[in-house]
Design a protein around this motif. Sequence first.
Motif, PDB file in Angstrom:
ATOM      1  N   ALA A   1       2.646  -2.333   9.904  1.00  0.00           N
ATOM      2  CA  ALA A   1       2.579  -1.402   8.776  1.00  0.00           C
ATOM      3  C   ALA A   1       1.175  -0.831   8.639  1.00  0.00           C
ATOM      4  N   ASP A   2       1.100   0.427   8.293  1.00  0.00           N
ATOM      5  CA  ASP A   2      -0.176   1.078   8.044  1.00  0.00           C
ATOM      6  C   ASP A   2      -0.475   0.957   6.553  1.00  0.00           C
TER       7      ASP A   2
ATOM      8  N   LEU B   1       0.997   9.915   2.251  1.00  0.00           N
ATOM      9  CA  LEU B   1       2.254  10.152   1.546  1.00  0.00           C
ATOM     10  C   LEU B   1       3.429  10.247   2.510  1.00  0.00           C
ATOM     11  N   ALA B   2       3.219  10.840   3.663  1.00  0.00           N
ATOM     12  CA  ALA B   2       4.306  10.976   4.641  1.00  0.00           C
ATOM     13  C   ALA B   2       4.792   9.609   5.115  1.00  0.00           C
ATOM     14  N   SER B   3       3.868   8.672   5.355  1.00  0.00           N
ATOM     15  CA  SER B   3       4.298   7.344   5.795  1.00  0.00           C
ATOM     16  C   SER B   3       5.006   6.596   4.667  1.00  0.00           C
ATOM     17  N   LEU B   4       4.557   6.807   3.424  1.00  0.00           N
ATOM     18  CA  LEU B   4       5.231   6.188   2.290  1.00  0.00           C
ATOM     19  C   LEU B   4       6.655   6.721   2.146  1.00  0.00           C
TER      20      LEU B   4
ATOM     21  N   CYS C   1      10.204   4.640   2.419  1.00  0.00           N
ATOM     22  CA  CYS C   1      11.247   4.716   1.391  1.00  0.00           C
ATOM     23  C   CYS C   1      12.579   5.159   2.001  1.00  0.00           C
ATOM     24  N   ALA C   2      12.530   6.125   2.900  1.00  0.00           N
ATOM     25  CA  ALA C   2      13.765   6.607   3.534  1.00  0.00           C
ATOM     26  C   ALA C   2      14.420   5.512   4.363  1.00  0.00           C
ATOM     27  N   ARG C   3      13.617   4.674   5.009  1.00  0.00           N
ATOM     28  CA  ARG C   3      14.199   3.577   5.796  1.00  0.00           C
ATOM     29  C   ARG C   3      14.792   2.494   4.894  1.00  0.00           C
ATOM     30  N   MET C   4      14.242   2.308   3.693  1.00  0.00           N
ATOM     31  CA  MET C   4      14.732   1.265   2.791  1.00  0.00           C
ATOM     32  C   MET C   4      15.894   1.733   1.919  1.00  0.00           C
TER      33      MET C   4
END
Length: 70
Positions: free
Chosen positions: A13-14, A19-22, A26-29
């Motif tokens: 994890a970074d 914001l893009a990684s956040l 969220c999209a994966r969860m």
Amino acid sequence: MTNLKASAAPAPADLEGDLASLRGDCARMAPHWTAPARLDARPVPPSSIHGVTVPPASARLLDAMSDYGD
């Protein structure tokens, strides 16, 4: 013996992500969380709230914030 190519671990994890990684996290969860079809929100009387404590440091922090303390 474990086949490392077949069971590759996810990338680390970074913690300093943007914001893009956040949003990607969220999209994966999102598929793991479900929301009720209908939510009946009713006010809760203060007399039914028991056992809530706020540490003094947290209370001072919120009191110092203009959005919450003024």
